[in-house]
Design a protein around this motif. Structure first.
Motif, PDB file in Angstrom:
ATOM      1  N   UNK A  18       0.833  -1.208   0.000  1.00 38.99           N
ATOM      2  CA  UNK A  18       0.000   0.000   0.000  1.00 38.99           C
ATOM      3  C   UNK A  18       0.870   1.261   0.000  1.00 38.99           C
ATOM      4  N   UNK A  19       1.946   1.242   0.757  1.00 40.50           N
ATOM      5  CA  UNK A  19       2.854   2.392   0.784  1.00 40.50           C
ATOM      6  C   UNK A  19       3.534   2.584  -0.572  1.00 40.50           C
ATOM      7  N   UNK A  20       3.926   1.476  -1.206  1.00 42.86           N
ATOM      8  CA  UNK A  20       4.536   1.569  -2.533  1.00 42.86           C
ATOM      9  C   UNK A  20       3.536   2.141  -3.547  1.00 42.86           C
ATOM     10  N   UNK A  21       2.279   1.717  -3.442  1.00 39.45           N
ATOM     11  CA  UNK A  21       1.225   2.241  -4.320  1.00 39.45           C
ATOM     12  C   UNK A  21       1.017   3.734  -4.056  1.00 39.45           C
ATOM     13  N   UNK A  22       0.999   4.116  -2.783  1.00 32.01           N
ATOM     14  CA  UNK A  22       0.833   5.513  -2.412  1.00 32.01           C
ATOM     15  C   UNK A  22       1.998   6.358  -2.946  1.00 32.01           C
TER      16      UNK A  22
ATOM     17  N   UNK B 285       1.416   6.943  -6.642  1.00 34.59           N
ATOM     18  CA  UNK B 285       0.357   7.933  -6.871  1.00 34.59           C
ATOM     19  C   UNK B 285       0.842   9.355  -6.593  1.00 34.59           C
ATOM     20  N   UNK B 286       1.583   9.529  -5.496  1.00 33.96           N
ATOM     21  CA  UNK B 286       2.096  10.851  -5.154  1.00 33.96           C
ATOM     22  C   UNK B 286       3.084  11.349  -6.201  1.00 33.96           C
ATOM     23  N   UNK B 287       3.937  10.456  -6.652  1.00 30.18           N
ATOM     24  CA  UNK B 287       4.913  10.825  -7.683  1.00 30.18           C
ATOM     25  C   UNK B 287       4.195  11.211  -8.978  1.00 30.18           C
ATOM     26  N   UNK B 288       3.131  10.482  -9.323  1.00 29.81           N
ATOM     27  CA  UNK B 288       2.352  10.820 -10.516  1.00 29.81           C
ATOM     28  C   UNK B 288       1.719  12.202 -10.379  1.00 29.81           C
ATOM     29  N   UNK B 289       1.170  12.514  -9.197  1.00 34.46           N
ATOM     30  CA  UNK B 289       0.585  13.839  -8.966  1.00 34.46           C
ATOM     31  C   UNK B 289       1.636  14.935  -9.132  1.00 34.46           C
ATOM     32  N   UNK B 290       2.813  14.686  -8.585  1.00 32.47           N
ATOM     33  CA  UNK B 290       3.905  15.645  -8.684  1.00 32.47           C
ATOM     34  C   UNK B 290       4.300  15.859 -10.153  1.00 32.47           C
TER      35      UNK B 290
ATOM     36  N   UNK C 126       2.295  17.447  -1.321  1.00 26.75           N
ATOM     37  CA  UNK C 126       2.722  16.219  -2.006  1.00 26.75           C
ATOM     38  C   UNK C 126       4.161  15.886  -1.625  1.00 26.75           C
ATOM     39  N   UNK C 127       5.030  16.893  -1.622  1.00 27.09           N
ATOM     40  CA  UNK C 127       6.434  16.663  -1.241  1.00 27.09           C
ATOM     41  C   UNK C 127       6.546  16.138   0.184  1.00 27.09           C
TER      42      UNK C 127
ATOM     43  N   UNK D 162       4.213  14.467   1.888  1.00 23.32           N
ATOM     44  CA  UNK D 162       3.711  13.090   1.899  1.00 23.32           C
ATOM     45  C   UNK D 162       4.711  12.130   1.264  1.00 23.32           C
ATOM     46  N   UNK D 163       5.329  12.552   0.159  1.00 22.99           N
ATOM     47  CA  UNK D 163       6.343  11.720  -0.492  1.00 22.99           C
ATOM     48  C   UNK D 163       7.477  11.412   0.493  1.00 22.99           C
ATOM     49  N   UNK D 164       7.929  12.415   1.175  1.00 26.47           N
ATOM     50  CA  UNK D 164       9.015  12.242   2.138  1.00 26.47           C
ATOM     51  C   UNK D 164       8.617  11.267   3.245  1.00 26.47           C
ATOM     52  N   UNK D 165       7.412  11.430   3.779  1.00 22.21           N
ATOM     53  CA  UNK D 165       6.951  10.535   4.848  1.00 22.21           C
ATOM     54  C   UNK D 165       6.826   9.095   4.359  1.00 22.21           C
ATOM     55  N   UNK D 166       6.266   8.915   3.181  1.00 12.30           N
ATOM     56  CA  UNK D 166       6.098   7.561   2.643  1.00 12.30           C
ATOM     57  C   UNK D 166       7.462   6.923   2.376  1.00 12.30           C
ATOM     58  N   UNK D 167       8.401   7.699   1.848  1.00 10.89           N
ATOM     59  CA  UNK D 167       9.752   7.166   1.610  1.00 10.89           C
ATOM     60  C   UNK D 167      10.410   6.757   2.928  1.00 10.89           C
ATOM     61  N   UNK D 168      10.280   7.605   3.950  1.00 15.10           N
ATOM     62  CA  UNK D 168      10.822   7.242   5.269  1.00 15.10           C
ATOM     63  C   UNK D 168      10.168   5.962   5.787  1.00 15.10           C
ATOM     64  N   UNK D 169       8.858   5.869   5.619  1.00 14.40           N
ATOM     65  CA  UNK D 169       8.134   4.684   6.095  1.00 14.40           C
ATOM     66  C   UNK D 169       8.625   3.433   5.376  1.00 14.40           C
TER      67      UNK D 169
END
Length: 179
Positions: free
Chosen positions: A93-97, A100-105, A147-148, A150-157
């Motif tokens: 789910x995190x990889x999918x998120x 999606x965030x990268x696509x939005x960016x 978005x940035x 959220x991207x950072x948080x998801x990458x850390x996770x």
């Protein structure tokens, strides 16, 4: 926070709980008296709870114009946010998120023909825009910033996922696996 509903506020939560609630909403260092006023309690009670939160590493203490003030501890907030993401989502789910965030960016970058948020920000000063265009661009900047973040948080996770899951699982042996 003390408003027309302060009766329910003070009746439903202890003073310490109100201080914690006020602190959770801080977006900058705030003097003790202001926190006490918002929590609708004495400065001494607010200061006592803030000292406790400081010892638990939830807040940091600073000084504003010679007055003691507190702010949320950004390191603690980061770790809590990352831990919450890991507890709420599977790795997939995190990889999918992340995708999606990268696509939005990338969509924002393509729509405004820029590659980085800083480049987009520079356009505000370099070009002439109407007030409506400026408002739209400021909204885009806020969205891109979110978005940035959220991207950072998801990458850390994702980086910490296995470690947090392993350390969060109940241990069956008495020996630590960390050396």
């Amino acid at each position: 926070m003390a408003d027309s509903n302060s009766g329910s506020w003070t009746e439903s939560m202890s003073g310490r709980e109100r201080v914690r609630r006020v602190v959770e909403l801080l977006d900058e260092p705030t003097p003790v008296q202001e926190i006490a006023d918002q929590a609708d309690l004495s400065r001494a009670t607010a200061d006592d709870e803030l000292q406790r939160l400081k010892s638990d590493d939830w807040v940091t203490e600073t000084t504003i114009d010679g007055t003691k003030a507190y702010d949320l501890n950004p390191v603690r907030m980061l770790f809590d946010d990352v831990t919450d993401l890991i507890e709420a989502h599977s790795r997939e789910e995190l990889e999918h998120q992340l995708t999606e965030l990268k696509e939005e960016q990338e969509e924002l970058a393509a729509e405004y023909d820029v590659s980085l948020l800083d480049e987009f920000r520079e356009q505000l000063a370099d070009e002439e825009f109407s007030a409506a265009d400026l408002r739209e661009r400021r909204n885009v900047i806020a969205t891109w910033d979110a978005i940035n973040t959220e991207l950072s948080l998801v990458k850390h996770a994702l980086h910490l996922y296995d470690d947090v899951v392993e350390l969060s699982s109940p241990r069956t042996d008495s020996h630590s696996t960390l050396a």
